[in-house]
Each structure stands twice: as structure tokens, then as C-alpha cells.
Design a protein around this motif. Structure first.
Motif, PDB file in Angstrom:
ATOM      1  N   TRP A   1     -10.106   3.828  -1.726  1.00 25.70           N
ATOM      2  CA  TRP A   1      -8.821   4.144  -1.827  1.00 25.70           C
ATOM      3  C   TRP A   1      -8.027   3.662  -0.568  1.00 25.70           C
ATOM      4  O   TRP A   1      -6.837   3.798  -0.628  1.00 25.70           O
ATOM      5  N   GLU A   2      -8.691   3.127   0.380  1.00 26.68           N
ATOM      6  CA  GLU A   2      -7.981   2.651   1.202  1.00 26.68           C
ATOM      7  C   GLU A   2      -7.027   1.125   0.857  1.00 26.68           C
ATOM      8  O   GLU A   2      -6.212   0.794   1.626  1.00 26.68           O
ATOM      9  N   MET A   3      -7.235   0.758  -0.236  1.00 21.33           N
ATOM     10  CA  MET A   3      -6.623  -0.476  -0.852  1.00 21.33           C
ATOM     11  C   MET A   3      -5.139   0.020  -1.194  1.00 21.33           C
ATOM     12  O   MET A   3      -4.336  -0.764  -0.927  1.00 21.33           O
ATOM     13  N   GLU A   4      -5.072   1.258  -1.307  1.00 23.68           N
ATOM     14  CA  GLU A   4      -3.684   1.781  -1.573  1.00 23.68           C
ATOM     15  C   GLU A   4      -2.998   1.772  -0.442  1.00 23.68           C
ATOM     16  O   GLU A   4      -1.724   1.150  -0.538  1.00 23.68           O
ATOM     17  N   GLU A   5      -3.354   2.144   0.740  1.00 21.86           N
ATOM     18  CA  GLU A   5      -2.604   1.956   1.873  1.00 21.86           C
ATOM     19  C   GLU A   5      -2.530   0.566   2.327  1.00 21.86           C
ATOM     20  O   GLU A   5      -1.328   0.185   2.783  1.00 21.86           O
ATOM     21  N   LEU A   6      -3.565  -0.463   2.103  1.00 22.15           N
ATOM     22  CA  LEU A   6      -3.342  -1.321   2.661  1.00 22.15           C
ATOM     23  C   LEU A   6      -2.322  -2.233   1.848  1.00 22.15           C
ATOM     24  O   LEU A   6      -1.488  -3.175   2.518  1.00 22.15           O
ATOM     25  N   VAL A   7      -2.312  -2.138   0.600  1.00 22.97           N
ATOM     26  CA  VAL A   7      -1.292  -2.921  -0.240  1.00 22.97           C
ATOM     27  C   VAL A   7       0.052  -2.430   0.115  1.00 22.97           C
ATOM     28  O   VAL A   7       0.912  -3.226   0.372  1.00 22.97           O
ATOM     29  N   SER A   8       0.312  -1.051   0.157  1.00 23.31           N
ATOM     30  CA  SER A   8       1.534  -0.554   0.558  1.00 23.31           C
ATOM     31  C   SER A   8       2.263  -1.204   1.960  1.00 23.31           C
ATOM     32  O   SER A   8       3.302  -1.657   1.717  1.00 23.31           O
ATOM     33  N   LYS A   9       1.260  -1.130   2.670  1.00 24.71           N
ATOM     34  CA  LYS A   9       1.892  -1.502   4.109  1.00 24.71           C
ATOM     35  C   LYS A   9       1.828  -3.064   4.263  1.00 24.71           C
ATOM     36  O   LYS A   9       2.911  -3.528   4.819  1.00 24.71           O
TER      37      LYS A   9
END
Length: 516
Positions: free
Chosen positions: A290-298
Motif C-alpha cells: 500500500w505504500e506504493m500509493e503514497e510513493l506514486v502520489s508524492k
């Protein structure tokens, strides 16, 4: 067996009395301005690592295993079923030690190379540029070549571009013809180095930006419509400074994509088992997924700052789960089994990429065969398809389809005081107008009910396919290669008001398909 019986009972009760609980409302609405989900999001990765190339893809033309010019026919057929859009090669870390001229010409005359990154084995360079690009032609897929920036030269990479792409008269095109290939392959996608912050040279972002500018300047796009598509070595996970420097310091006419690498790994010194894991370990891997969501967004927010017109793409060209190797195998070969946990990881990650299709234009699962989160495993003449393979096959309906934006508030999956969204969703409408909705329930124990209003989509009838199993640790083996595979799913009901109610089993991937 217990879970299977429970599912059968649930199906019976469902048909008799309908859904017994109110579901999470999910809104899926068409948007004329929504992006196309680029098929290249579903790319793959083949590094000279362990048994990915030698003993995986490539067995040699004298092998008793059916092959075409040394490449296993069963692997080619399996990947063609996935309709893989691109394949990245030769690395990875290996790319920045690879000198392409060592892998052309008569095989018996090629020098050897010691694979210093992965196991210290000696390779004979029998699988080289021609072998890889001919493999891509067999697969009907786009090659994505990773150039050597770490130990190579500007001239070496420029020569490689000319060797594979130039159709006129030149030293490199003449050399290609001498080696048996008259027409160029026209390779569009090129990585300019790999992990320059680490195994690619331990460079500072500021230094690499200048290196990139130099290499990219001398790479000619001859014979390629629209020119070459060049990808800068990008950040590791949350290194936002790296992305900022590349976007700020590299002229965008030299830059088509910026890479991002993120593996779902808990502790690099103690990664945990691939099969005999506990729910706590599973939960932590899902946190990393789920960290991928934060990484892509930032990372996208940084890119938007310097490129508001979104001309430069985000390329997640390494992603997947990383665990301890299987007992008794070479630690440098990164061979691991693939369980229902990996199916969950793949489903969640691909949904994230789909939902960020305005900026994410390519991604590469690590790796295709026998390494990390592989879609295919082999043992001599045997071959099996992993749960991750089946997720990728279920999701191929999203290739080049238009994103349908989804909004909902997910129920939580909680363990020991921590919580994650239990449900992940993405949806699209294909060129033929057919709608597909992919749903993932990562909860290890709980069935989650959802309700989707389909009125705005004009859907009258649906079918569904599910991937699930009795235990999270379940996996396919060479003795039981079809233990886990997709099956028709019936536990849903569509009301007269155009609302579909569906109960998602624990740790399951479900694909809804409009009947046309």
C-alpha cells in the motif's frame, strides 16, 4: 478443504436469501477526461540473475526441452497468453557491468563474464542482444534495454543504439548485418543506467543528472518514429530529493521517463520466508504494498511542479515482493516461491498504477522467471504458473482501456492495533466499450461486502472470475501446478435498480466483466 466448504455454503445461502449484510458503497463513473491505462504498466523484467535467463528463458538449442533458438517454447507461450507489452533487459544491477559487444557474434568466440552482483557465477555470454531482441519478436513485445552507464562509456551506449536501430550504412549497422540481422529491430525504450544511487555507481542525484544529460545527448533516435524513449535512473522508494533533482536539472526534451523502484520488503537483513509466514508478516508486506500509493502520489506531485503538462512519465520499472530465498538455493539467485500473498500484492499494486494512469505509463514486475515475484517457475523440463501470473492475466483486460474513476471508503483490515484499507479497486472501459472492475480484499480472515451502482455505466449483465484459496500460504508446486488458478465466481447479485452486491472472500482477487 474447510474454506472450500465454507465458500460453497456461502454460495448456497447467497442464492437462497441474498446478501445478508450491507456492503461498502463503491461509485464508478465514466469521465471523458480520464486517462488511458497504458498497457506498458503491465511490463516485465528479465535480468541476468540466478535462473531467470540461463536455465529459465534460455536452455540452448541443443536442449531436449522444446525451444526456438534456445528459448523455451512453453515460457514464450505462457507470456504470450499474458500479452506482455514490454520486457526489460539485461538488468538491474547487471546492466551496469554488461558490455553488449561481448554478447554478439559467434557464440563460441564470445568472452565470459563474472556476474559480480548475483552469485559470482561465470556466464558465457551465449544469450546476448540478438537472442533477447529475437525473443521479444517471438513474444510480440517491446524490448526495453537498460544501458551501461556505471562501467560503460557514452560511445558504447551510442554504438548499441546504432547497432540495433540504424538501417543505413554505418560501422555498427554493418556489424549487425555481418552477425546475421539485416533489418534493425527499432528499439524505442532505453534506460540510461540503473539505480545510479546504488549498484549503478553510488552517485549523488546532482552528479547523475549531469551524467544523464551527457549520455542522452549522444543517443540517436534514427529510424524510430518520435525518437527514442529515454528513462532516467530514478529514486529508491521515498527518495523524493532524487526525483526533484532530475526533474529540475535535466532538460525535458532529453527526458521521456523517470524511474522509481520499490520492493515490498520488511527488513533487508531479515526478509522473512516466502511460504511459511505468519499473518503478522503478511500484514507488514501489505503495508509495503500500500505504500506504493503514497510513493506514486508524492513523486507525481514533484513531477507536476516542474512538468505541469505531464510530458515526462513515471516509470516504476522494478516492483514486487522480496523474501528470503528458498532453503537450499543459492542466496545470490533470489529464487522464492509465490503464494496468495503475492497475488494480493500484485492486485493492490496494479490497481494503484491503473488509478494513477495520468502519470504512470510503464511498470515492470521483478522478475519474469525464477527470480523474486516471478510469474513463471521452472525445474528442468517442468514449468508452473504462479498466483501472480494469474492476476496479471486477469488484469490484461485493462490494457489500453480508459480509466473509470472509482470512489469509496474502504473498510479496514486491522491487526495488533494497526490498520490498512482492506479493499482495493480499479475499473476501466475497453475500446469495445466493455467495462471491467478489479477488486481485491486483502483481509486475511474477513469477507467484505461491497455494493456498486452501475446505472451510470449502462451495464445490464455481469460475469465474474475470482482467484482465492484456502490459506494465504497456498502456492502452486511442480507436483500440483494448478492448485491456485482463476475460477468463475457466482457470489454476487444485481438488483433491478442497477446495483450489484458482492461478497469478496478473504484474500481474494475478483474481476467483474460486463456481458456485451
Amino acid at each position: 478443504m474447510k474454506k472450500v466448504l465454507c465458500l460453497l455454503l456461502a454460495s448456497f445461502l447467497f442464492q437462497v436469501v441474498g446478501l445478508s449484510q450491507a456492503g461498502t458503497p463503491i461509485v464508478v463513473k465514466p469521465d471523458a477526461g480520464a486517462p488511458i491505462i497504458n498497457k506498458h504498466i503491465y511490463g516485465h523484467f528479465a535480468e541476468h540473475l540466478g535462473r531467470c535467463i540461463y536455465g529459465g528463458f534460455y536452455v540452448g538449442d541443443s536442449s531436449t526441452i522444446p525451444n526456438t533458438a534456445g528459448v523455451r517454447n512453453d515460457i514464450v507461450n505462457a507470456l504470450k497468453e499474458l500479452e506482455i507489452p514490454n520486457l526489460r533487459w539485461p538488468g538491474g544491477c547487471f546492466a551496469d557491468t554488461y558490455h553488449w559487444k561481448d554478447g554478439i557474434g559467434p557464440k563460441e568466440e564470445r568472452p565470459t563474464i563474472v556476474n559480480q552482483w548475483w552469485g559470482g557465477v561465470t556466464e558465457d555470454n551465449s544469450f546476448g542482444t540478438h537472442d533477447f531482441l529475437n525473443l521479444c519478436e517471438l513474444l510480440n513485445t517491446e524490448p526495453y534495454l537498460a544501458g551501461n552507464v556505471g562501467s560503460g562509456t557514452v560511445q558504447e551506449l551510442a554504438d548499441w543504439v546504432q547497432y540495433v536501430n540504424f538501417s543505413g550504412t554505418s560501422p555498427m549497422s554493418d556489424l549487425r548485418k555481418e552477425n546475421g540481422r539485416e533489418e534493425p529491430w527499432k528499439v524505442k525504450y532505453w534506460g540510461v543506467g540503473n539505480e545510479a544511487w546504488g549498484c549503478g555507481g553510488h552517485m549523488r542525484a546532482e552528479y547523475y543528472a549531469d551524467v544523464y544529460r551527457k549520455y542522452a545527448t549522444f543517443m540517436s533516435g534514427a529510424n524510430i518514429e518520435g525518437g527514442l524513449y529515454k528513462v532516467a535512473s530514478g529514486a529508491s522508494s521515498n527518495d523524493y530529493h532524487w526525483t526533484e533533482v532530475i526533474m529540475k536539472n535535466v532538460p525535458h526534451h532529453l527526458l521521456q521517463g523517470v524511474a522509481l523502484h520499490h520492493y515490498s520488503v520488511i527488513d533487508w537483513n531479515n526478509k522473512g520466508p516466502a511460504v511459511d509466514f505468519q499473518e503478522e508478516h503478511y500484514f507488514k508486506i501489505m503495508q509495503k504494498a500500500w505504500e506504493m500509493e503514497e510513493l506514486v502520489s508524492k513523486h507525481v506531485a514533484i513531477m507536476d511542479k516542474y512538468d505541469p503538462e505531464k510530458k515526462v512519465d513515471l516509470i516504476v520499472d522494478e516492483w514486487g515482493g522480496w523474501y528470503d530465498v528458498e532453503e537450499g538455493t543459492n542466496p545470490g539467485f533470489l529464487y522464492q516461491q509465490n503464494t496468495m500473498r503475492d497475488a494480493m500484492l500484485a492486485g493492490v499494486t496494479l490497481n494503484i498504477f491503473n488509478n494513477h494512469a495520468d502519470r504512470v505509463k510503464m511498470a515492470n514486475l521483478a522478475q519474469a522467471v525464477n527470480v523474486l515475484q516471478a510469474v513463471i517457475l521452472t525445474d528442468e523440463e517442468k514449468m508452473l504458473l504462479t498466483p501472480t501470473y494469474h492476476v496479471m492475466k486477469m488484469y490484461k483486460v485493462h490494457h489500453d482501456a480508459q480509466l473509470l474513476p472509482v470512489t469509496f471508503d474502504s473498510p479496514e483490515y486491522s491487526l495488533k492495533g494497526e490498520s490498512l484499507p482492506a479493499i482495493s479497486v480499479s475499473a476501466s472501459r475497453g475500446k469495445n466499450g466493455q467495462v471491467h472492475i478489479s477488486l481485491v480484499n486483502i483481509d486475511a480472515a474477513k469477507t467484505n461486502a461491497v455494493e456498486i451502482d452501475l446505472n451510470s455505466l449502462g451495464i445490464k449483465e455481469l460475469t465474474a472470475t475470482a482467484l482465492t484459496s484456502e490459506k494465504l500460504q497456498d502456492h502452486n508446486t511442480f507436483d500440483d501446478p494448478e492448485k491456485i488458478k482463476p475460477a468463475p465466481f457466482k457470489n454476487f447479485k444485481m438488483s433491478k435498480k442497477g446495483v450489484i452486491k458482492i461478497e469478496l472472500p478473504p484474500f481474494s482477487v475478483v474481476m467483474l466483466e460486463e456481458v456485451k
